[in-house]
Write a protein that holds these residues in place. Structure first.
Motif, short mmCIF file in Angstrom:
data_model
loop_
_atom_site.label_atom_id
_atom_site.label_comp_id
_atom_site.label_asym_id
_atom_site.label_seq_id
_atom_site.Cartn_x
_atom_site.Cartn_y
_atom_site.Cartn_z
N UNK A 59 0.84 -1.20 0.00
CA UNK A 59 0.00 0.00 0.00
C UNK A 59 0.87 1.25 0.00
N UNK A 60 1.84 1.30 0.88
CA UNK A 60 2.72 2.48 0.92
C UNK A 60 3.59 2.59 -0.32
N UNK A 61 3.93 1.45 -0.91
CA UNK A 61 4.81 1.46 -2.08
C UNK A 61 4.06 1.70 -3.39
N UNK A 62 2.83 1.18 -3.49
CA UNK A 62 2.13 1.21 -4.78
C UNK A 62 0.73 1.83 -4.70
N UNK A 63 -0.16 1.21 -3.92
CA UNK A 63 -1.58 1.53 -4.07
C UNK A 63 -1.99 2.87 -3.47
N UNK A 64 -1.38 3.27 -2.35
CA UNK A 64 -1.68 4.59 -1.81
C UNK A 64 -1.10 5.70 -2.70
N UNK A 65 0.16 5.59 -3.15
CA UNK A 65 0.65 6.61 -4.10
C UNK A 65 -0.17 6.65 -5.38
N UNK A 66 -0.63 5.47 -5.85
CA UNK A 66 -1.46 5.42 -7.05
C UNK A 66 -2.73 6.23 -6.86
N UNK A 67 -3.44 5.99 -5.75
CA UNK A 67 -4.68 6.71 -5.48
C UNK A 67 -4.41 8.21 -5.41
N UNK A 68 -3.35 8.59 -4.72
CA UNK A 68 -3.01 10.01 -4.55
C UNK A 68 -2.68 10.65 -5.90
N UNK A 69 -1.89 9.97 -6.72
CA UNK A 69 -1.50 10.52 -8.01
C UNK A 69 -2.67 10.57 -9.00
N UNK A 70 -3.65 9.71 -8.79
CA UNK A 70 -4.85 9.74 -9.63
C UNK A 70 -5.79 10.88 -9.22
N UNK A 71 -5.50 11.51 -8.06
CA UNK A 71 -6.37 12.57 -7.57
C UNK A 71 -7.62 12.03 -6.90
N UNK A 72 -7.60 10.75 -6.52
CA UNK A 72 -8.71 10.16 -5.79
C UNK A 72 -8.42 10.27 -4.30
N UNK A 73 -9.41 9.95 -3.48
CA UNK A 73 -9.19 10.15 -2.03
C UNK A 73 -9.77 9.01 -1.21
N UNK A 74 -9.81 7.81 -1.84
CA UNK A 74 -10.42 6.69 -1.13
C UNK A 74 -9.91 5.37 -1.68
N UNK A 75 -9.71 4.40 -0.78
CA UNK A 75 -9.45 3.02 -1.18
C UNK A 75 -10.70 2.22 -0.82
N UNK A 76 -10.99 1.19 -1.60
CA UNK A 76 -12.18 0.38 -1.37
C UNK A 76 -11.76 -0.96 -0.75
N UNK A 77 -12.49 -1.38 0.27
CA UNK A 77 -12.14 -2.57 1.06
C UNK A 77 -12.84 -3.80 0.50
N UNK A 78 -12.10 -4.92 0.33
CA UNK A 78 -12.73 -6.08 -0.30
C UNK A 78 -12.37 -7.43 0.31
N UNK A 79 -11.64 -7.46 1.42
CA UNK A 79 -11.24 -8.75 1.99
C UNK A 79 -12.47 -9.47 2.57
N UNK A 80 -12.33 -10.77 2.75
CA UNK A 80 -13.40 -11.58 3.35
C UNK A 80 -12.76 -12.51 4.38
N UNK A 81 -13.11 -12.33 5.65
CA UNK A 81 -12.55 -13.14 6.73
C UNK A 81 -13.58 -14.09 7.34
N UNK A 82 -14.71 -14.27 6.67
CA UNK A 82 -15.80 -15.10 7.18
C UNK A 82 -15.35 -16.54 7.44
#
Length: 356
Positions: A181-204
């Motif tokens: 996240x710190x290396x790829x996905x958070x910088x990606x979101x920031x550089x895209x000008x977006x302000x949210x990550x979407x949660x999709x894990x399933x621990x059921x």
């Protein structure tokens, strides 16, 4: 004008509907490492590939906020995040009258001007208190990596009071410098000008998975002990075959190290991951001493988890009417999620290695 026969008209309508329904969600599943601390990967190159894809949404392997309440208090993920929530609540004891409204208000403010530092701090706190770990992590990442150098004196004091400083955040594993996240996905979101990550894990399915894993591990230890006691035994042949199957050839390993994220998103790496995660995997069903039945139990629970993750992606993407989606997951999930999602007529899978 010629009259169109009713059957012909019906066929034209069906063709029209088929053409209309071809609007698919394009999804890139990015198999990732959870620890990139020692990686030599050019991470900005990975980010640029994903930026060029122009995703509407970026998903992470985080549990949806509403799902935590459904998990047993002993669940490892729930216990881990509760420590962080308790930490934030202790530093910020005031309770908002309506957290949902406050989050929407703060997000709206930041969409018009992203440098409202105190607003972003308030937003991060509310995400923690509402158990949205993905967006809590993201907002703290943005504050610490992009905003902090520009804090005024009062903002710096507020940040230290509300979050306790960078060292504390790292110690609690809120800031994770080596994560995907710190290396790829958070910088990606920031550089895209977006302000949210979407949660999709399933621990059921974590509890039955853990039971199956425990049984498998116990049987595998017996297998390993028999192999060690007699190098000529059938069990020793099983262990040797698993070891050979579960490793790269020298040339393959060199190629992998040249571009780790390209390597993690290949079929070869998926095969190796299955071997590593399932004590050798399906290939060794029926081999002498191999825990075939308990590995089948593990795979069944693993499949259910990945089906749940895929459902979370599709449901949210459809709700947002997204056209292009990036999903960041541990590399072990990539292949099975692609296979599950590819069965959905509304989905088109784009391989990470096809991106330019």
């Amino acid at each position: 004008m010629k009259k169109i026969h009713k059957a012909g008209l019906a066929l034209l309508i069906l063709i029209g509907l088929a053409i209309t329904s071809k609007a698919q969600i394009e999804i890139v599943i990015v198999g990732s490492s959870h620890n990139n601390s020692k990686s030599t990967q050019n991470f900005q190159a990975v980010i640029e590939k994903l930026k060029n894809f122009k995703p509407d949404m970026v998903f992470g392997e985080y549990i949806p906020a509403g799902d935590y309440a459904k998990l047993d208090d002993s669940n490892w993920a729930k216990k881990g995040f509760k420590t962080k929530v308790n930490y934030i609540e202790k530093l910020n004891p005031e309770t908002a009258k309506n957290s949902s409204s406050l989050i929407k208000k703060n997000q709206k403010a930041l969409s018009s001007f992203p440098n409202y530092h105190k607003t972003r701090m308030d937003l991060a706190v509310e995400y923690a208190k509402t158990w949205d770990r993905g967006n809590f992590d993201y907002q703290v990442y943005v504050l610490d990596n992009y905003m902090k150098p520009n804090f005024g004196k009062e903002e710096k004091a507020a940040y230290d009071k509300m979050f306790g400083g960078t060292d504390s955040l790292k110690k609690l594993n809120i800031l994770r410098p080596g994560s995907e996240y710190n290396k790829i996905f958070f910088p990606l979101i920031y550089q895209l000008g977006q302000n949210q990550i979407y949660n999709m894990d399933c621990q059921t399915y974590d509890e039955p998975w853990s039971v199956a894993w425990g049984k498998t591990d116990s049987i595998f230890k017996i297998l390993s002990a028999k192999a060690k006691a007699d190098a000529l035994s059938p069990e020793a042949k099983t262990i040797k075959a698993i070891e050979e199957y579960s490793s790269y050839a020298d040339e393959e390993e060199k190629k992998f190290k040249d571009d780790e994220y390209a390597g993690m998103n290949t079929d070869k790496y998926a095969e190796l991951n299955d071997a590593w995660n399932f004590y050798g995997g399906k290939k060794f069903f029926g081999y002498a001493g191999f825990p075939t039945e308990t590995v089948k139990e593990m795979i069944a629970q693993w499949t259910l988890r990945n089906e749940g993750m895929c459902k979370n992606v599709i449901d949210q993407a459809k709700a947002k009417k997204a056209k292009r989606v990036v999903v960041g997951v541990g590399a072990a999930h990539r292949k099975i999620m692609e296979e599950i999602l590819a069965k959905n007529k509304d989905v088109k899978i784009i391989s990470y290695n096809e991106l330019k």
